[in-house]
Design a protein around this motif. Structure first.
Motif, short mmCIF file in Angstrom:
data_model
loop_
_atom_site.label_atom_id
_atom_site.label_comp_id
_atom_site.label_asym_id
_atom_site.label_seq_id
_atom_site.Cartn_x
_atom_site.Cartn_y
_atom_site.Cartn_z
N SER A 28 0.96 -1.04 -0.23
CA SER A 28 -0.38 -0.16 -0.46
C SER A 28 0.76 0.95 -0.07
CB SER A 28 -1.01 -0.38 1.17
OG SER A 28 -1.31 1.24 1.72
N ALA A 29 1.80 0.79 1.10
CA ALA A 29 2.50 2.58 0.89
C ALA A 29 3.48 2.78 -0.29
CB ALA A 29 2.75 2.97 2.65
N ILE A 30 4.39 1.28 -0.11
CA ILE A 30 6.40 2.29 -0.64
C ILE A 30 5.41 1.59 -2.56
CG2 ILE A 30 7.99 0.93 -0.62
CD1 ILE A 30 8.32 0.49 2.03
N SER A 68 -10.15 14.19 -3.35
CA SER A 68 -11.24 13.69 -3.16
C SER A 68 -11.20 12.93 -1.63
CB SER A 68 -12.89 13.67 -3.29
OG SER A 68 -13.09 14.99 -4.74
N SER A 69 -10.89 11.73 -2.18
CA SER A 69 -11.10 10.50 -1.24
C SER A 69 -9.48 10.70 -0.25
CB SER A 69 -10.54 8.94 -1.86
OG SER A 69 -9.40 9.25 -2.94
N TRP A 70 -9.30 11.26 -0.68
CA TRP A 70 -8.12 11.99 0.87
C TRP A 70 -8.88 12.53 1.96
CZ3 TRP A 70 -4.60 16.27 1.05
CH2 TRP A 70 -3.49 15.74 2.15
N LEU A 126 -5.92 -1.99 -1.65
CA LEU A 126 -6.74 -1.53 -2.76
C LEU A 126 -6.92 0.41 -2.09
CD1 LEU A 126 -7.52 -3.86 -5.74
CD2 LEU A 126 -5.16 -2.75 -5.78
N ALA A 127 -7.84 0.00 -1.37
CA ALA A 127 -8.67 0.13 -0.74
C ALA A 127 -7.23 1.40 0.14
CB ALA A 127 -9.28 0.47 0.62
N ASN A 128 -6.79 1.52 1.15
CA ASN A 128 -6.19 2.01 1.31
C ASN A 128 -5.43 2.90 0.63
OD1 ASN A 128 -4.58 3.08 3.68
ND2 ASN A 128 -2.63 2.51 3.08
N ARG A 155 -7.36 5.56 -0.73
CA ARG A 155 -7.32 6.41 -0.14
C ARG A 155 -5.99 7.91 0.39
NH1 ARG A 155 -9.44 9.50 3.44
NH2 ARG A 155 -8.74 10.28 5.72
N GLY A 156 -4.93 6.77 0.22
CA GLY A 156 -3.91 7.76 0.86
C GLY A 156 -2.78 8.25 -0.58
#
Lengths: 310, 279
Positions: free
Chosen positions: A100-102, A133-135, A181-183, A186-187
């Motif tokens: 998710s992050a890297i 918007s999602s963020w 995927l959701a994160n 969002r991020g």
């Protein structure tokens, strides 16, 4: 020149303030720090210290141990390290961080920032608004939207169904994929904004002269753009990793850590152990380990950033 | 520049536009569901155009118990947290920005370190501490805790904003014998209003969206902010009335969206944020 130097070297003037010198002066000057120090000590430092201490006790929320807690040494850790769920949770946390992050947020964020450089202005602003918007949405709302999207009867499977594919029950069969995927959804905006700012600092003429010399898009990206923004990349990698390490709400709402503990990253597992299974000591031990991991990342991040503290 | 396009560049442009639109669409789908479901009398979990557009979902949830009290609780929590954070951060940022003191370096490193700590990891020990000091269900306790967790980043941002305020005017005030506090409130604060607004909104929006902290520390339903009551609503009726859940979510999200637009349009917020990140 710093303000204190200015004051000291000024020979005339009615009062050169503050007159007190040495210890008295710096004590006076640091008084405005006191409220911050008190607040940080009481509500940030104290929980950390008590986390370390609590992880060596048998404290519990209910039952006999709830009254008073006794020191039991490393038993919580021994129990934790013999618990297969703990190792699974570490693995899931790493998977979540990397996916998710890297990879997710950074690659997609940089990709979006790069694409926006060469795209139509209207498309850029529409897509930018959607991503942001999602963020900006409160996390719990974003989590519901993602829950509905990945639900067995949700939008994703309806779309797959319309082209003849029977989608899996994402939240049960592939919970990690769904929350990763959701994160990312969002991020990513954060990385996109940071990389957009960094790319706008890349001097245009360097890129243009490389293009004259016949360097293609990919070559220019690898040999010019990426080296120039590498400081931003390492900072952003650390920041997104730290943010993702403490992600709780989106996972808790979408899967509750389940099915079973199949998507329990460390924050979710700490919560489950402490509040669902009333193992406060165990939950505290996990919290302590998480704090240590966060501390290590934080130190690396500060070193990479080399802030203008001096 | 973009008009002197070579064929390859035009192709590149078309490809970027296409890829961007595709990404934008996939980002839009979950959001679109939220909006459409809120106006749908028979909303499901799947994105679809409502057969019957309706405002019933909103009128059902816009009651004191369902919406107004939780929103008021959110305002109290986030407003209290943002006010305390901003005041304490302005005070702390002043000596850090203006004086060369021995405590600056360790303090700033400590602050940066604090911004990196995973706060969610702390909720278990924080809960134990709140139980021990009888602070569970205490709104001031939760406000102070949230303020403490927002302080590190707030002080860091505030110091950066303050560093860009020229010092000349303060020197004049100093020479006139003004105290540190007078100089700060009369000279520095008015000059950095936009920066203060950015920090205030940043903290406010953060605590408005905070679910985990009040979820763990506030147990009485009448004290809980909207983030927590939405979750309770989802647990109780969520499986039945998605339309109401979506409507409630939208009502709860509007202030945050409005503040974001205000910050980025009026205050140049996203660049200010990026500036804070770049350090």
């Amino acid at each position: 020149m710093s303000p204190s130097q200015l004051l000291v070297t000024r020979p005339r003037g009615r009062t050169v303030r503050p007159r007190a010198s040495g210890f008295g002066r710096s004590a006076l000057r640091s008084t405005p720090l006191v409220p911050a120090l008190i607040l940080l000590a009481l509500f940030l430092l104290a929980p950390i210290v008590s986390s370390f201490y609590g992880s060596f006790t048998d404290s519990a929320l209910t039952g006999g141990a709830a009254q008073g807690s006794t020191f039991i040494g490393l038993k919580n850790y021994a129990k934790l390290f013999s618990n297969p769920d703990f190792y699974k949770s570490i693995w899931l946390t790493i998977l979540f961080l990397v996916g998710s992050a890297i990879v997710g947020q950074n690659v997609l964020g940089l990709g979006l920032a790069l694409l926006m450089q060469t795209s139509n202005r209207i498309i850029r602003s529409v897509v930018g608004t959607l991503v942001v918007s999602s963020w900006v949405l409160p996390e719990i709302v974003a989590a519901f939207a993602a829950y509905a999207f990945f639900h067995n009867k949700g939008t994703l499977n309806a779309m797959l169904g319309s082209v003849g594919i029977t989608g899996p029950d994402w939240l049960y069969a592939l919970p990690m994929i769904a929350i990763i995927l959701a994160n990312v959804w969002r991020g990513t905006a954060f990385s996109m904004l940071v990389y957009t700012a960094a790319l706008s600092d890349v001097p245009q003429d360097v890129n243009e002269s490389a293009e004259m010399d016949g360097a293609g898009g990919v070559k220019r990206l690898v040999y010019i753009t990426l080296p120039i923004i590498r400081q931003t990349i390492s900072t952003n990698l650390m920041l997104t990793t730290l943010q993702t390490l403490s992600a709780f709400t989106i996972i808790y709402v979408m899967t509750g850590g389940g099915p079973g503990t199949n998507s329990s990253t460390l924050p979710v597992l700490a919560y489950q152990e402490a509040f669902k299974f009333s193992q406060l000591g165990l939950g505290t031990a996990i919290a302590t380990i998480l704090l240590l991991i966060g501390a290590v990342f934080s130190v690396i991040y500060i070193r990479a950033l080399k802030p203008g503290v001096d | 520049m973009s008009d002197m396009t070579s064929p390859s560049r035009r192709i590149l442009r078309r490809v970027s536009n296409g890829v961007l639109l595709l990404i934008g669409l996939s980002f839009a789908l979950p959001l679109l569901w939220l909006v459409l479901a809120a106006f749908d009398s028979s909303a499901s979990l799947t994105l679809k155009l409502p057969e019957h557009w309706t405002l019933d979902n909103f009128s059902t949830v816009l009651t004191p118990e369902q919406t107004f009290i939780p929103i008021l609780n959110s305002i109290i929590l986030s407003g209290g947290c943002a006010i305390i954070t901003v005041v304490v951060a302005v005070l702390a940022a002043y000596p850090l920005s203006r004086y060369k003191m021995r405590v600056n370096k360790p303090f700033l490193y400590g602050i940066l370190f604090g911004t990196g700590l995973p706060i969610t990891a702390m909720m278990v020990p924080v809960y134990s501490l709140f139980v021990a000091f009888n602070l569970i269900d205490s709104v001031p306790g939760v406000i102070l805790f949230m303020a403490a967790t927002s302080l590190p980043i707030a002080i860091w941002m505030m110091k950066n904003f303050m560093d860009s305020v020229p010092i000349v005017l303060e020197e004049a005030a100093w020479i006139d014998g003004a105290s540190m506090l007078t100089t700060l409130t009369r000279v520095v604060v008015p000059l950095m209003r936009p920066g203060i607004a950015v920090v205030f909104i940043f903290v406010f929006v953060g605590s408005w969206g905070n679910f985990f902290v009040p979820f763990v520390l506030l147990l009485s339903p009448e004290l809980q902010p909207a983030a927590v009551t939405i979750y309770a609503f989802f647990g109780q009726y969520g499986a039945v009335v998605y339309g109401q859940l979506a409507a409630f979510s939208l009502v709860y999200s509007v202030p945050v969206l409005a503040l974001y637009v205000f910050t980025s349009r009026v205050l140049g917020g996203s660049s200010a944020l990026a500036g804070a990140v770049k350090g």
